[in-house]
Design a protein around this motif. Structure first.
Motif, short mmCIF file in Angstrom:
data_model
loop_
_atom_site.label_atom_id
_atom_site.label_comp_id
_atom_site.label_asym_id
_atom_site.label_seq_id
_atom_site.Cartn_x
_atom_site.Cartn_y
_atom_site.Cartn_z
N HIS A 41 0.83 -1.23 0.00
CA HIS A 41 0.00 0.00 0.00
C HIS A 41 0.86 1.27 0.00
CE1 HIS A 41 -2.81 -3.05 1.36
NE2 HIS A 41 -2.08 -3.23 2.46
N LEU B 158 -3.88 -1.95 -7.17
CA LEU B 158 -4.53 -3.11 -6.52
C LEU B 158 -4.28 -3.14 -5.03
CD1 LEU B 158 -3.65 -4.05 -9.61
CD2 LEU B 158 -4.76 -6.13 -8.87
N GLY C 64 -10.44 -4.09 -2.24
CA GLY C 64 -9.83 -5.19 -1.53
C GLY C 64 -10.62 -6.48 -1.73
N CYS C 65 -10.02 -7.59 -1.35
CA CYS C 65 -10.66 -8.89 -1.57
C CYS C 65 -11.90 -9.07 -0.69
CB CYS C 65 -9.65 -10.01 -1.37
SG CYS C 65 -8.64 -9.84 0.11
N TYR C 66 -11.75 -8.87 0.62
CA TYR C 66 -12.92 -8.98 1.50
C TYR C 66 -13.99 -7.94 1.11
CZ TYR C 66 -10.44 -11.84 5.11
OH TYR C 66 -9.79 -12.82 5.82
N TYR D 18 -8.99 -13.07 13.11
CA TYR D 18 -7.83 -12.21 13.35
C TYR D 18 -8.22 -10.76 13.10
CZ TYR D 18 -7.21 -11.95 8.24
OH TYR D 18 -7.41 -11.74 6.90
N HIS E 174 -9.54 -4.40 11.49
CA HIS E 174 -9.04 -4.70 10.15
C HIS E 174 -9.28 -3.51 9.21
CE1 HIS E 174 -8.37 -6.77 6.33
NE2 HIS E 174 -7.79 -7.75 7.02
N ARG E 175 -8.32 -3.26 8.30
CA ARG E 175 -8.42 -2.09 7.40
C ARG E 175 -9.57 -2.21 6.41
NH1 ARG E 175 -4.48 -5.40 5.64
NH2 ARG E 175 -4.45 -5.97 3.43
N LEU F 278 -8.85 -16.44 9.03
CA LEU F 278 -7.87 -17.09 8.17
C LEU F 278 -8.17 -18.59 8.17
CD1 LEU F 278 -5.18 -16.75 6.57
CD2 LEU F 278 -4.00 -17.29 8.71
C1 LIG Z 1 -5.51 -13.76 4.74
C2 LIG Z 1 -4.99 -12.34 4.79
O1 LIG Z 1 -4.02 -12.05 5.45
N1 LIG Z 1 -5.64 -11.44 4.08
C3 LIG Z 1 -5.26 -10.06 4.00
C4 LIG Z 1 -6.24 -9.35 3.13
C5 LIG Z 1 -5.90 -9.47 1.69
C6 LIG Z 1 -5.23 -8.25 1.14
O2 LIG Z 1 -4.16 -8.33 0.61
O3 LIG Z 1 -5.81 -7.11 1.37
P1 LIG Z 1 -6.15 -5.94 0.36
O4 LIG Z 1 -7.29 -6.44 -0.39
O5 LIG Z 1 -6.46 -4.79 1.24
O6 LIG Z 1 -5.03 -5.61 -0.49
C7 LIG Z 1 -5.32 -9.36 5.36
O7 LIG Z 1 -6.16 -9.67 6.16
O8 LIG Z 1 -4.55 -8.41 5.53
#
Ligand SMILES: CC(=O)N[C@@H](CCC(=O)OP(=O)(O)O)C(=O)O
Ligand SMILES: NC(=O)C1=CN([C@@H]2O[C@H](COP(=O)(O)OP(=O)(O)OC[C@H]3O[C@@H](n4cnc5c(N)ncnc54)[C@H](OP(=O)(O)O)[C@@H]3O)[C@@H](O)[C@H]2O)C=CC1
Length: 367
Positions: free
Chosen positions: A92, A112, A163-165, A217, A222-223, A242
């Motif tokens: 980032h 990304l 982000g993925c989430y 976690y 979380h961001r 996780l």
């Molecule tokens: C399993 C794991 O560690 N996942 C990452 C999230 C994936 C990621 O890289 O986050 P961005 O989509 O913000 O780039 C985390 O929780 O930080």
């Protein structure tokens, strides 16, 4: 579109390059890694063996000298080596530092990382652990959830790829919010589960094979919590977990709807949002990680209790594809005026109910 990818040795970079090098409207000019990377000088295929024979470009080290050599202050757009766009698949902080320089040279940026996803500068130290110094560039960023921000992406110079989430969570949440079905001021809970590739390629104790076990976690810090809340327009509680598998992510969203909301209204909200979207599949059963891993799809299903007015929506994606690389390509396609699924699916898709399947031009994966 002539492009460079920074972060070519990482998991997301590798997925992205695999897609870009098979796209007939995109040509890769440079693949870059960090200045002192051990991958420097190797070919992409030497590092990521599944692309042997498909992409043998060398990895260059990114530095100020590289930038000064290859990015003229004022680009001649017609020059053979002029870049149209750069993809950042980097940490980032790196994106936050360098994106502005590429924009100044007239090069589009698809970031990304999370360097430009949050609108508030003040959130960066808290959620990302660094001071964002580039408010001017941040103010030019457009969030790129492809199914929802088509117009903004089409006109953007800088796209903050979600982000993925957040991708999975927002695909589940946004139809409900857009149709104003949620009970005001009620709790929205998002439970997310990610495979270990979500943590990136660099080794750490937490992602060590022997250490990984299903567990929550970063609860309440979380961001992705502010990112989901910002883009959904409602405050959410986000619980990341996780899980001991390589790739794939599931977000399950629970929320309370207004009195009187029926199943039919919920169905209308989801159908009207996604029936013409090639990469979102509305299922009649709960989604499974195995059905989306290695694919650009988001699979969605919901269940609604009309008596209790409780709605549960689940969305499964591949964290590296729909959660990163495939969505970045959707954004680039939109910027080029192509269908967003170009190069991701056969071009036969015309809407919901069609029999479409993923083009499997990639060799079997190492992840
Ligand atoms: C399993 C794991 O560690 N996942 C990452 C999230 C994936 C990621 O890289 O986050 P961005 O989509 O913000 O780039 C985390 O929780 O930080
Ligand atoms: N993994 C996932 O599921 C997702 C990740 N993302 C985001 O995408 C980005 C990349 O993630 P991921 O691929 O998992 O991470 P990796 O750790 O696997 O890869 C990071 C890449 O960035 C490069 N890099 C690091 N520092 C620099 C630098 N100073 N200059 C140039 N290149 C640099 C690394 O190169 P080298 O180490 O060789 O120098 C490597 O190629 C991150 O911002 C991540 O948050 C987004 C959505 C999902």
């Amino acid at each position: 579109m002539k492009v460079a990818v920074i972060g070519a040795s990482g998991y997301v970079g590798a997925e992205l390059i695999g897609l870009l090098c098979q796209h007939d409207n995109i040509s890769i000019q440079h693949l870059l890694v960090s200045e002192n990377s051990s991958s420097c000088g190797k070919t992409f295929a030497a590092l990521h063996g599944r692309w042997q024979g498909i992409c043998d470009l060398p990895l260059q080290s990114f530095s100020q000298t590289w930038f000064d050599t290859f990015i003229p202050a004022k680009q001649d757009k017609d020059a053979d080596n002029a870049l149209d766009a750069v993809f950042f698949a980097t940490p980032h902080e790196f994106s936050a530092l360098w994106a502005g320089a590429f924009l100044d040279a007239g090069i589009k940026v698809f970031d990304l990382s999370g360097g430009f996803r949050l609108k508030e500068l003040a959130d960066y130290p808290h959620y990302y652990g660094f001071e964002h110094q580039d408010i001017n560039t941040l103010s030019q960023a457009h969030y790129g959830l492809a199914e929802w921000q088509h117009e903004q992406i089409a006109g953007a110079e800088l796209v903050a790829v979600p982000g993925c989430y957040p991708t999975a969570s927002l695909l589940a949440l946004k139809p409900v919010i857009a149709h104003e079905l949620q009970l005001e001021n009620s709790l929205v809970v998002v439970n997310g589960i990610s495979g270990v590739s979500g943590a990136g390629r660099t080794a750490s104790l937490a992602s060590n094979f022997n250490e990984v076990s299903l567990m929550p976690y970063n609860i309440l810090k979380h961001r992705h919590q502010p990112e989901i809340s910002q883009e959904a327009g409602v405050e959410v509680i986000f619980n990341p977990h996780l899980a001991p598998y390589k790739r794939g992510l599931l977000a399950t969203v629970t929320l309370q709807l207004k009195p009187g909301v029926t199943c039919a209204r919920v169905e209308h909200a989801f159908k009207s949002a996604y029936q013409d979207k090639a990469l979102v599949r509305l299922l009649d059963a709960w989604p499974k990680i195995d059905n989306v891993a290695h694919s650009p799809f988001a699979d969605l299903h919901w269940q609604y209790d009309e008596d209790k007015q409780v709605l549960v929506v689940a969305c499964a994606i591949d964290n590296l594809l729909k959660g990163a690389a495939a969505q970045a390509l959707q954004c680039a396609n939109i910027a080029m005026g192509l269908p967003d699924h170009y190069g991701l699916l056969p071009q036969t898709f015309t809407g919901s109910g069609d029999d479409y399947s993923l083009v499997s031009h990639a060799p079997s994966t190492s992840l």
